[in-house]
Design a protein around this motif. Sequence first.
Motif, short mmCIF file in Angstrom:
data_model
loop_
_atom_site.label_atom_id
_atom_site.label_comp_id
_atom_site.label_asym_id
_atom_site.label_seq_id
_atom_site.Cartn_x
_atom_site.Cartn_y
_atom_site.Cartn_z
N GLU B 211 0.84 -1.20 0.00
CA GLU B 211 0.00 0.00 0.00
C GLU B 211 0.87 1.25 0.00
OE1 GLU B 211 -2.74 -0.58 3.19
OE2 GLU B 211 -4.21 -1.48 1.83
N GLN B 212 1.97 1.16 0.75
CA GLN B 212 2.86 2.31 0.82
C GLN B 212 3.50 2.57 -0.55
OE1 GLN B 212 2.29 3.71 3.65
NE2 GLN B 212 3.29 5.44 2.68
N GLN B 213 3.88 1.48 -1.18
CA GLN B 213 4.49 1.58 -2.50
C GLN B 213 3.57 2.27 -3.49
OE1 GLN B 213 7.36 0.12 -4.05
NE2 GLN B 213 8.30 -0.30 -2.06
N ILE B 214 2.31 1.90 -3.43
CA ILE B 214 1.34 2.51 -4.35
C ILE B 214 1.16 3.98 -4.00
CG2 ILE B 214 -1.04 2.42 -5.16
CD1 ILE B 214 -0.98 -0.58 -4.61
N ALA B 215 1.04 4.22 -2.70
CA ALA B 215 0.76 5.59 -2.25
C ALA B 215 1.88 6.54 -2.66
CB ALA B 215 0.54 5.61 -0.74
N GLN B 216 3.09 6.02 -2.68
CA GLN B 216 4.22 6.89 -3.00
C GLN B 216 4.14 7.50 -4.40
OE1 GLN B 216 7.67 4.54 -2.21
NE2 GLN B 216 7.48 4.86 0.01
N GLN B 217 3.39 6.81 -5.26
CA GLN B 217 3.29 7.32 -6.62
C GLN B 217 2.19 8.37 -6.77
OE1 GLN B 217 3.04 3.83 -9.28
NE2 GLN B 217 3.64 2.67 -7.46
N ALA B 218 1.53 8.67 -5.66
CA ALA B 218 0.34 9.50 -5.73
C ALA B 218 0.59 10.84 -6.42
CB ALA B 218 -0.22 9.72 -4.33
N VAL B 219 1.69 11.51 -6.04
CA VAL B 219 1.91 12.85 -6.58
C VAL B 219 2.10 12.85 -8.09
CG1 VAL B 219 2.69 14.12 -4.58
CG2 VAL B 219 4.26 12.57 -5.73
N GLY B 232 -16.92 4.08 -2.85
CA GLY B 232 -16.84 3.22 -1.68
C GLY B 232 -15.52 3.39 -0.94
N MET B 233 -15.28 2.44 -0.05
CA MET B 233 -14.09 2.51 0.80
C MET B 233 -13.04 1.55 0.27
SD MET B 233 -12.75 3.63 3.66
CE MET B 233 -11.10 3.28 4.21
N SER B 234 -11.83 2.07 0.14
CA SER B 234 -10.71 1.20 -0.19
C SER B 234 -9.50 1.75 0.53
CB SER B 234 -10.50 1.19 -1.71
OG SER B 234 -9.13 1.07 -2.01
N ASP B 235 -8.85 0.91 1.28
CA ASP B 235 -7.69 1.37 2.08
C ASP B 235 -6.61 1.92 1.17
OD1 ASP B 235 -8.70 0.86 4.54
OD2 ASP B 235 -8.06 -1.24 4.53
N THR B 236 -6.37 1.21 0.08
CA THR B 236 -5.32 1.63 -0.85
C THR B 236 -5.62 3.03 -1.39
OG1 THR B 236 -5.34 -0.68 -1.49
CG2 THR B 236 -3.94 0.79 -2.75
N THR B 237 -6.86 3.21 -1.84
CA THR B 237 -7.25 4.50 -2.39
C THR B 237 -7.13 5.60 -1.33
OG1 THR B 237 -8.84 3.22 -3.63
CG2 THR B 237 -9.01 5.60 -3.81
N PHE B 238 -7.55 5.27 -0.14
CA PHE B 238 -7.50 6.27 0.92
C PHE B 238 -6.05 6.72 1.18
CE2 PHE B 238 -6.80 7.02 5.49
CZ PHE B 238 -7.43 8.26 5.56
N LEU B 239 -5.16 5.74 1.30
CA LEU B 239 -3.75 6.09 1.56
C LEU B 239 -3.15 6.88 0.40
CD1 LEU B 239 -2.46 2.82 3.20
CD2 LEU B 239 -2.70 5.06 4.27
N PHE B 240 -3.56 6.49 -0.79
CA PHE B 240 -3.09 7.16 -2.00
C PHE B 240 -3.49 8.64 -1.98
CE2 PHE B 240 -3.24 8.04 -6.60
CZ PHE B 240 -2.09 7.41 -7.05
N LEU B 241 -4.77 8.86 -1.70
CA LEU B 241 -5.27 10.23 -1.67
C LEU B 241 -4.65 11.03 -0.52
CD1 LEU B 241 -9.01 9.47 -2.46
CD2 LEU B 241 -7.38 10.66 -3.94
N LYS B 242 -4.47 10.35 0.59
CA LYS B 242 -3.91 11.02 1.76
C LYS B 242 -2.49 11.47 1.47
CE LYS B 242 -3.22 10.21 6.65
NZ LYS B 242 -3.02 9.13 7.60
N GLU B 243 -1.75 10.57 0.84
CA GLU B 243 -0.37 10.87 0.50
C GLU B 243 -0.32 12.08 -0.45
OE1 GLU B 243 2.18 9.28 1.82
OE2 GLU B 243 3.68 10.47 0.71
N ALA B 244 -1.21 12.07 -1.45
CA ALA B 244 -1.23 13.16 -2.42
C ALA B 244 -1.58 14.49 -1.76
CB ALA B 244 -2.23 12.84 -3.53
#
Lengths: 876, 443
Positions: B211-219, B232-244
């Motif tokens: 999840e962290q790996q994916i989130a890092q690409q957010a920007v 809906g809810m997805s942890d991956t999406t949430f972390l991604f958006l949060k990171e961005a």
Amino acid sequence: MAPKSKGGGAEEKAKEVLTAVLLADSFTQRFRPITVEKPKVLLPLVNVPLLEYTLEWLALNKVEEILVFCCAHADQIKAHLADSKWLKQRSPRVSTVVSTNCLSLGEAMRSLDQKDIIKGTFILVSGDTVSNMDLGPALAAHKERADRDKDAIMTMVMKPTHEPHQRLRLGDTSLLVALDSSSQRLLKYQELDSPAAAAAAAAAAAAGGQRDSSSAHHGGHHHHHHHHGRRGRSSQVWKLDASLWSERDCVQVRTDLIDTNISICSPEVLLMFSDNFDYQSLKRDFVAGTLSEEELGKKIHCHILQGEYAARVHNLRSYDAVSRDLLARWAFPFVPDTNVFYKAGPWGPSSYRYARGHKYLEAVTGCSRSAQLGRLLAVGAGAAIGDGCIVSQSVLGRGVSIGKNCRITGCYLQDGVVIGDNVTASHALLCEGVVVGSGATISPGVVLSYGVVVGPRHTVPAYAIVSLCKQITTEVSLSDDELEYASAGRVSSSSGRPPARRARNSTSGGGRQPRRSNAASDSESSSSSSSSDSDSSSEESSSSSTFGDTLGVKSMEKPSSLAVKAAQVLAGGDKDQKAQIAGQVSELGFAVHLVGEGGAGYEWPMTDGYSAELYSIAPPPMTLAEHVYDSDAENDAAGGASDDAAGPDTARGAADEPGERSGGAGRGGAALDPETVFMQEVGETFLRCVKERFAETNAVIELNGLKIAEDRTFADCARYIFTAMLQLCLPCPGWVSPEYGCLFPADAPDSSSKDGKLALLSRFKQQLREWGNLLRRFLRSEDDQVELLLTLEEFCGAEGVFEADSSGTAFAPLFANLLQLLYDGEVVEEAAITSWAAEKEHADEGEKLFLQKSAAFLAWLKEAEEDDSDEEDSDE
Amino acid sequence: MNLSNLVEEYCTQLRRRQIKGSFACAKKTAEVMRLLITTQRHPDAASLIEDVRTVGTKLQAAKPVELGIGNIVRRVLHMIREEQQQEQLEASEGSSTPGDASKGPQGPGLLSQAFRPGSNLRAFNRAVSLSNLLDTPAMSADGLSSSFSGILTAAADAVAAAAAGDAQAADAEGMRRQQSSRKGRAPPQWSSKNNVIEMLNELLDELDGIEQQIAQQAVEHIHANEVILTYGMSDTTFLFLKEASRKREFQVVVAEAAPRFDGHTMARQLADAKVQTTLIADSAVFAMMARANKVLVGAHAVLANGGVIAPAGVHMVALAAKRHSIPFVVLVGLHKLSPLFPHDPDVTLNDFQSPGQVVDFDVLAESFMRGDEQQPGPDAAAAECLSVEVHNPAYDYIPPHLISLFVTDTGGYTPAYVYRLLAEYYSREDYSLDKELIDRMKL
């Protein structure tokens, strides 16, 4: 006797093992005759034993320790568990507790308490629960409450339903519940007989106090009540104590809740069952008792389910409804295609796959291409369905074989059922090994127990219940034990087996009293066991004193081997074999009108007045349902005449209700006032105790049960026991049913003559000798005793309730003597007599009649007292 | 507690749906696999493969809808096979010419191996081409393929198999002799097992970091002042958006995802993370799409054709995005990459859950009485026929042409590239786990 673990501190609490008590027997007989041979918890529901659903659900909730409490058929349940995955798994630990002589939930609880195996909070469920509920929130709420207040001993789980037909569908009775809105504490729990009555009760409550309209989820329900409230009227009026409202801002009065019979209990619950040795049923005795004894401060709370599924299979109606719910996936993940449940046998582990329309087929099934499989259908492995069949809304077990061109709808065919060609069957339950001949028709509501054979081209009439076991009906004059020997002898002579454990069908009338008599005799023969199957709580009427006394119905636990052999030959044998045994078959006397020529099976009559149409496996006919549910709607046309107590329609509606079996009211009609009804009920109960020579403790249990059911005081009971004793000295009064007539003397002594007086007094003395102790047990305080004296006055003066029956006047001249006898017999203490006298001092002249009559006795009493005190003084 | 009981217990938990989410299932499966490999004794790679496959089939059968379980099993099998090949290569090189390939660093992936001189043939025969994309592993092994690469493959395989077979046979013979002489002694472990265990540990670490790996690409994917629509809810999406949101200002529109309504949780969490959030009903998705710049969703599984299995309702969102030509981006960890096709009869695409989430239980009672009106008559059977049938599927299948991009832990890929990823992570012989088992049972 509070648990001593309190000192243990936090760490002990932390490692408390989450325990569940699973009752594998629920102490009634709704599934007879199936349960004569196999316990109900092993009855397959959608091809999986009921017990598995409950165990899986508990395991899903991470329960660590499950105690399976077995009574009837304990060996079969143990064998099932031994075969299953449960004993191989690390968690949860499943163990069995066997106690074969338990006849009620109360006894089971007491036996558990004695064994002292439960230390912490436990979940109490019966083995027929199907649920996917998450216990977490309910458990957390319970523990939080229990930590704050150790009197919060129990949390009951309820499920709301707004649609009145839901109860009909699930075969449930109505329930009136009062809750404290803020704390969800249970204030009142009352099983109602009919929805009409429930509505009336809610209306009464609405008039009596504030109603909770704040909770949003409950808004529709609120409206619903008002709707009924306008027309609500019934012969039954349920009263809610005004004090419910005095301490609270908000009280919910709800009739929309279904009791799931899942409860979370603190260990104190077991103690309370032990302390109150007469508690039998959880709801009727324990809950009612706890709520009525508010001074003890024990609290019961409710947990209301939202959107989760919970139901019990407690009769055939709910068996059908829950099966359909399972197929329609309401109890997900407990659906066939998750293959959660363990399956053994020649077809290997469960292998269902889902197909459109809620169809579930196991991997290896032999369905003909031309067979039409409808919706809501489960077909087990190895099942073969012939050409041109139309099968829908059914459950077919493993290895079921169906011939050509059959129409099967809404049927439950257990493993290995064989059905010939051109058979039409709808809404029936066919147990393992049933064989149906070609061209036969099975009408709705039919139950065919294990191994029954239906002859070809025969039509089994609707609601017929057929078994290879013969129900043996005998006069009750035989004691239980005598009967036991009789049937044991028969079994051993016919089959060469050692005398089997006997199943007792004690409640021919669904009443609780005959069962108690078993309880009494059970102390002598503890090896016998009950094979009851569904819970007593909903069906048992509290006051069914008139039922079940004339007939004692007994059955053997196994069908005779001859019958089985004959059935096997009839089912599969060739013509020669059939011809060979023709003679034997005619000797066996199978019920030809039910199973046809070439069929095997006996009729199993339903003797307990249990409405076949409403509670059978088939959906109730529309007309009947309308009648039950719309009886108050009919009345609606009459307008808002809500004071008009008993309209003919309502009376009819109420009388048809299954729960409505209160004997006294039934005979007396609705016109009698409740006090008179209660008097007669106490009287009848007492008379039965006399007739059947109950031990005193059992009589106490009987009367206590009545007291709790009617929500009365001890004094109320004592009063009418006392008057019944007095009446036993005289010829039979009008209200007593003829069966007790023999207890009464034929002649009436002339109380004006001296001989007559003496005769009457000696009779009463006799009664007092026998039952004085019983009376004393119901006289808890001086006030109770004063109450008794006032009743004696009323009785002798034929006032109040006794107005209709003036026989009591015979005792009028003997009032002082009676007083003397009561005093001598230590039923009434001196203090009570003096306070009665003191009370009467200030009464009107007309009411002092009896005081004057007993003046001499009172004077003597006073003298004696002074003597006593003198003596005491001199001692010092 | 022995292993089989543990496996049985895990299966039961899967069947009961006690383990929720593909990540949890994947992780648990990897742990079970590690336990299997470390605790059991295996004399050679073949027996290990056999064991892993048997257990893996059992696990997958317990919850067919959770493709992540099978994926992990295939990954483990692939590791073992790689190790086995390495061993064979070393053995053959040791006997013939001491090659340079074995001295090279142990490449983790096939790609690196493919570019290594000397192992060209190997890499080539394992690469998926149009010609052998749909071939069953059995075909290539039998050498029945008529294509050029097929012949090459077959030849190479035959050579390798013969060599391996000889070596194994010799090994086995020796072992048997050893065993018979010294009875009671456990067979020796396969020597390269430790490497497999090491790789498995790496896989477990990798899973944790996904999840962290994916989130890092957010920007790289979210730009300033964009409007992102999610469902809906997805942890991956949430972390991604949060990171961005740490670097960018943007808006998120969340569809509530009836009937589970986990979009509500998502919106709440995003708002708590200081992201500007709007919650909409599912029915408003199409209308809202015109204002969105990008759709970001999580998925349950990625299939071999580049399609995805995602929570029910996502297909509708994808269609709306296509209609408005909005990029539809799926965030997915590579443990969700499945080599199965959506038309495969083994793939159970859906899980039908309790209707209780959709309608009140009372609906049954209403229809119960209405259905009953058809009585009386012999067709009383029709009772309850009118009853409402309520369906509550958990998943949607979204075809590849609706998907613009996958953002995975190893970077962004288009659906067309999925087949290539498959070749990197799985061996072709493992694509079907249980079919082979059935074949073997038949033999």
